[in-house]
Motif scaffolding. Structure first.
Motif, PDB file in Angstrom:
ATOM      1  N   PRO A 151       0.815  -1.223   0.000  1.00 15.75           N
ATOM      2  CA  PRO A 151       0.000   0.000   0.000  1.00 15.75           C
ATOM      3  C   PRO A 151       0.849   1.273   0.000  1.00 15.75           C
ATOM      4  CG  PRO A 151      -0.203  -1.166   2.104  1.00 15.75           C
ATOM      5  CD  PRO A 151       0.571  -2.048   1.196  1.00 15.75           C
ATOM      6  N   VAL A 152       0.319   2.337  -0.647  1.00  9.13           N
ATOM      7  CA  VAL A 152       1.025   3.619  -0.698  1.00  9.13           C
ATOM      8  C   VAL A 152       0.124   4.726  -0.156  1.00  9.13           C
ATOM      9  CG1 VAL A 152       2.517   3.026  -2.634  1.00  9.13           C
ATOM     10  CG2 VAL A 152       0.294   4.008  -3.101  1.00  9.13           C
ATOM     11  N   THR A 153       0.745   5.728   0.478  1.00  9.25           N
ATOM     12  CA  THR A 153       0.016   6.881   1.001  1.00  9.25           C
ATOM     13  C   THR A 153       0.300   8.069   0.089  1.00  9.25           C
ATOM     14  OG1 THR A 153       0.193   6.027   3.242  1.00  9.25           O
ATOM     15  CG2 THR A 153      -0.314   8.371   3.020  1.00  9.25           C
ATOM     16  N   CYS A 154      -0.760   8.683  -0.420  1.00  9.87           N
ATOM     17  CA  CYS A 154      -0.578   9.765  -1.396  1.00  9.87           C
ATOM     18  C   CYS A 154      -1.790  10.687  -1.410  1.00  9.87           C
ATOM     19  CB  CYS A 154      -0.357   9.175  -2.786  1.00  9.87           C
ATOM     20  SG  CYS A 154      -1.751   8.178  -3.341  1.00  9.87           S
ATOM     21  N   PRO A 155      -1.640  11.896  -1.970  1.00 10.96           N
ATOM     22  CA  PRO A 155      -2.790  12.793  -2.105  1.00 10.96           C
ATOM     23  C   PRO A 155      -3.705  12.327  -3.239  1.00 10.96           C
ATOM     24  CG  PRO A 155      -0.694  13.968  -2.444  1.00 10.96           C
ATOM     25  CD  PRO A 155      -0.406  12.508  -2.476  1.00 10.96           C
ATOM     26  N   LYS A 156      -4.936  12.830  -3.229  1.00  7.38           N
ATOM     27  CA  LYS A 156      -5.842  12.549  -4.345  1.00  7.38           C
ATOM     28  C   LYS A 156      -5.395  13.370  -5.559  1.00  7.38           C
ATOM     29  CE  LYS A 156      -9.577  11.289  -1.306  1.00  7.38           C
ATOM     30  NZ  LYS A 156     -10.000  11.742  -0.024  1.00  7.38           N
ATOM     31  N   LEU A 157      -5.707  12.850  -6.756  1.00 11.41           N
ATOM     32  CA  LEU A 157      -5.357  13.520  -8.022  1.00 11.41           C
ATOM     33  C   LEU A 157      -3.867  13.838  -8.141  1.00 11.41           C
ATOM     34  CD1 LEU A 157      -8.362  16.009  -8.368  1.00 11.41           C
ATOM     35  CD2 LEU A 157      -8.068  13.823  -9.543  1.00 11.41           C
ATOM     36  N   CYS A 158      -3.032  12.974  -7.560  1.00 11.76           N
ATOM     37  CA  CYS A 158      -1.593  13.258  -7.611  1.00 11.76           C
ATOM     38  C   CYS A 158      -0.968  12.710  -8.898  1.00 11.76           C
ATOM     39  CB  CYS A 158      -0.880  12.680  -6.385  1.00 11.76           C
ATOM     40  SG  CYS A 158      -0.870  10.890  -6.336  1.00 11.76           S
ATOM     41  N   LEU A 159       0.232  13.174  -9.178  1.00 10.75           N
ATOM     42  CA  LEU A 159       0.986  12.729 -10.348  1.00 10.75           C
ATOM     43  C   LEU A 159       1.439  11.278 -10.146  1.00 10.75           C
ATOM     44  CD1 LEU A 159       2.648  13.359 -12.994  1.00 10.75           C
ATOM     45  CD2 LEU A 159       4.505  14.028 -11.468  1.00 10.75           C
ATOM     46  N   VAL A 160       1.358  10.496 -11.209  1.00  5.94           N
ATOM     47  CA  VAL A 160       1.832   9.109 -11.198  1.00  5.94           C
ATOM     48  C   VAL A 160       2.843   8.953 -12.335  1.00  5.94           C
ATOM     49  CG1 VAL A 160       1.170   6.684 -11.430  1.00  5.94           C
ATOM     50  CG2 VAL A 160      -0.399   8.289 -10.343  1.00  5.94           C
ATOM     51  N   ILE A 161       3.979   8.330 -12.038  1.00  9.77           N
ATOM     52  CA  ILE A 161       4.986   8.075 -13.072  1.00  9.77           C
ATOM     53  C   ILE A 161       5.316   6.581 -13.070  1.00  9.77           C
ATOM     54  CG2 ILE A 161       7.335   8.556 -13.895  1.00  9.77           C
ATOM     55  CD1 ILE A 161       7.118  11.271 -12.426  1.00  9.77           C
ATOM     56  N   GLY A 162       5.233   5.968 -14.243  1.00  7.24           N
ATOM     57  CA  GLY A 162       5.593   4.559 -14.387  1.00  7.24           C
ATOM     58  C   GLY A 162       6.945   4.442 -15.067  1.00  7.24           C
ATOM     59  N   SER A 163       7.849   3.656 -14.496  1.00  3.03           N
ATOM     60  CA  SER A 163       9.215   3.551 -15.030  1.00  3.03           C
ATOM     61  C   SER A 163       9.670   2.099 -15.070  1.00  3.03           C
ATOM     62  CB  SER A 163      10.199   4.319 -14.142  1.00  3.03           C
ATOM     63  OG  SER A 163       9.664   5.544 -13.714  1.00  3.03           O
ATOM     64  N   LYS A 164      10.710   1.871 -15.854  1.00  2.00           N
ATOM     65  CA  LYS A 164      11.406   0.576 -15.862  1.00  2.00           C
ATOM     66  C   LYS A 164      12.799   0.846 -15.302  1.00  2.00           C
ATOM     67  CE  LYS A 164       8.706  -2.626 -17.776  1.00  2.00           C
ATOM     68  NZ  LYS A 164       8.419  -3.916 -17.106  1.00  2.00           N
ATOM     69  N   LEU A 165      12.882   0.934 -13.967  1.00  2.00           N
ATOM     70  CA  LEU A 165      14.147   1.316 -13.331  1.00  2.00           C
ATOM     71  C   LEU A 165      15.161   0.176 -13.317  1.00  2.00           C
ATOM     72  CD1 LEU A 165      12.795   3.465 -10.351  1.00  2.00           C
ATOM     73  CD2 LEU A 165      13.543   4.223 -12.605  1.00  2.00           C
ATOM     74  N   ASP A 166      14.725  -1.027 -13.713  1.00  2.00           N
ATOM     75  CA  ASP A 166      15.671  -2.147 -13.779  1.00  2.00           C
ATOM     76  C   ASP A 166      16.406  -2.186 -15.121  1.00  2.00           C
ATOM     77  OD1 ASP A 166      13.310  -2.662 -15.046  1.00  2.00           O
ATOM     78  OD2 ASP A 166      13.020  -4.683 -14.237  1.00  2.00           O
ATOM     79  N   THR A 167      16.089  -1.227 -16.021  1.00  2.00           N
ATOM     80  CA  THR A 167      16.826  -1.110 -17.296  1.00  2.00           C
ATOM     81  C   THR A 167      18.253  -0.644 -16.991  1.00  2.00           C
ATOM     82  OG1 THR A 167      14.765  -0.415 -18.321  1.00  2.00           O
ATOM     83  CG2 THR A 167      16.754  -0.048 -19.595  1.00  2.00           C
ATOM     84  N   ASP A 168      19.204  -1.111 -17.772  1.00  2.00           N
ATOM     85  CA  ASP A 168      20.614  -0.750 -17.581  1.00  2.00           C
ATOM     86  C   ASP A 168      20.774   0.778 -17.593  1.00  2.00           C
ATOM     87  OD1 ASP A 168      23.341  -0.456 -17.547  1.00  2.00           O
ATOM     88  OD2 ASP A 168      23.691  -1.349 -19.537  1.00  2.00           O
ATOM     89  N   ILE A 169      21.314   1.310 -16.510  1.00  2.00           N
ATOM     90  CA  ILE A 169      21.443   2.769 -16.363  1.00  2.00           C
ATOM     91  C   ILE A 169      22.399   3.366 -17.393  1.00  2.00           C
ATOM     92  CG2 ILE A 169      23.335   2.755 -14.664  1.00  2.00           C
ATOM     93  CD1 ILE A 169      21.667   4.955 -13.163  1.00  2.00           C
ATOM     94  N   HIS A 170      23.306   2.547 -17.928  1.00  2.00           N
ATOM     95  CA  HIS A 170      24.272   3.050 -18.912  1.00  2.00           C
ATOM     96  C   HIS A 170      23.747   2.947 -20.347  1.00  2.00           C
ATOM     97  CE1 HIS A 170      27.121   3.353 -15.681  1.00  2.00           C
ATOM     98  NE2 HIS A 170      26.969   2.067 -15.390  1.00  2.00           N
ATOM     99  N   ALA A 171      22.594   2.269 -20.525  1.00  3.14           N
ATOM    100  CA  ALA A 171      22.035   2.133 -21.879  1.00  3.14           C
ATOM    101  C   ALA A 171      21.451   3.470 -22.330  1.00  3.14           C
ATOM    102  CB  ALA A 171      20.951   1.063 -21.876  1.00  3.14           C
ATOM    103  N   ASN A 172      21.589   3.733 -23.632  1.00  2.00           N
ATOM    104  CA  ASN A 172      21.088   4.997 -24.180  1.00  2.00           C
ATOM    105  C   ASN A 172      19.587   4.863 -24.459  1.00  2.00           C
ATOM    106  OD1 ASN A 172      20.881   7.520 -25.316  1.00  2.00           O
ATOM    107  ND2 ASN A 172      21.617   6.855 -27.328  1.00  2.00           N
TER     108      ASN A 172
END
Length: 326
Positions: A151-172
């Protein structure tokens, strides 16, 4: 914990209000500071703790690849980033161009389940290009159901960002996949039973079979639409369409091999009856003759069989799995 704020200061200057992004010192009454740990402070009722959410979203154009339903993303919401699974859906095709209400979600409407987020570079668009078909029409707005691993605690109508943070950080490559607005949070831990049945997301189902033979002017026997073990009774009363244009209604099973009877309320067209009668005569002659004749007749028969189409929709979160026809 809810406490009264006695006074507030911002860099030694007294203030009467503070908002997101400010740094303030807050004096509260009757509170033991030893009980305090790193956390969140807010106006009462402005934050909620949720297990899942409905968001409106847009794909980030620099993200390569498709956004697929059932995929997991790192979801940043409020002050947290947690793993979440997504299910994408769009308006019903007739409403693709309709203006949607901003920062609100309408639970009265029907929505179409999508295997992936629809965009110009999505798989469905690519398939159409390969088949030289017209470009897929894209809806003005799309949504996703997000189910969080914790579970997450957040405001209503807040910004949501979806990412693939397991992608290689050095990849372009861009690791941010989509962004959106949280329209509806689900606070109940048992949201699958208590909340999701209100969400009317449906899948379109299409089954196809063939007419086996004519019984009389108002009924035919069909095959290859159901498996032998299928309970045909649950399909009784559903409408079907023959490839020759007639509308029919499934009347019940016929024998033990998955065949079924179709009632044609307006009767078979003379051309259809002739076509099916000729086909069945060929079969019976082939049955009496040798195998070569049988092969030839089956080739002739399969050249233009009368097909049966069954179309219906089923709501993803309907516990009774009802089949709905418009």
């Amino acid at each position: 914990v809810t406490k009264k704020v006695k006074s507030m200061q911002m860099f030694h200057t007294p203030v009467t209000y503070a908002m997101q992004g400010d740094r303030v010192g807050i004096c509260v009454t009757q509170f033991d500071p030893k009980l305090l740990e790193r956390g969140l402070i807010c106006t009462p009722e402005s934050l909620h703790t949720i297990h899942a959410a409905i968001i409106s979203l847009k794909k980030i154009q620099y993200f390569r690849g498709a956004l697929q339903t059932k995929a997991k993303f790192h979801v940043t919401v409020g002050h947290e980033t947690v793993m979440g699974r997504v299910m994408f859906f769009s308006p019903a095709p007739a409403d693709f161009n309709e203006e949607t209400q901003k920062n609100a979600f309408d639970f009265e409407k029907d929505y179409l389940y999508q295997e992936e987020y629809l965009s110009k570079d999505s798989n469905s668009s690519e398939k159409n290009k390969e088949n030289d078909q017209a470009e897929v029409q894209l809806p003005r707005q799309q949504w996703a159901l997000l189910e969080f691993e914790k579970p997450v605690t957040c405001p209503k109508l807040c910004l949501v960002i979806g990412s693939k943070l397991d992608t290689d950080i050095h990849a372009n490559t861009c690791r941010l996949a989509f962004h959106g607005v949280l329209l509806q949070g689900m606070e109940d831990k048992n949201y699958v039973e208590t909340f999701l049945p209100k969400l009317k997301v449906y899948k379109l189902k299409h089954k196809e079979g063939q007419v086996e033979r004519v019984m009389d002017d108002y009924s035919v026997i069909g095959r290859s639409l159901f498996k032998k073990e299928t309970n045909i009774q649950i399909f009784v009363g559903l409408k079907v369409k023959l490839s020759t244009g007639e509308d029919g209604i499934i009347d019940g099973g016929f024998g033990q091999s998955g065949k079924f009877k179709i009632r044609i309320p307006d009767g078979l067209k003379p051309d259809t009856k002739m076509l099916l009668t000729v086909a069945s005569k060929k079969k019976s002659k082939a049955g009496k003759g040798d195998t070569t004749k049988e092969d030839e007749s089956s080739k002739n028969d399969s050249a233009q069989p009368v097909t049966i189409s069954l179309l219906f929709k089923r709501y993803v979160f309907d516990t009774q799995k009802k089949m709905i026809q418009s």
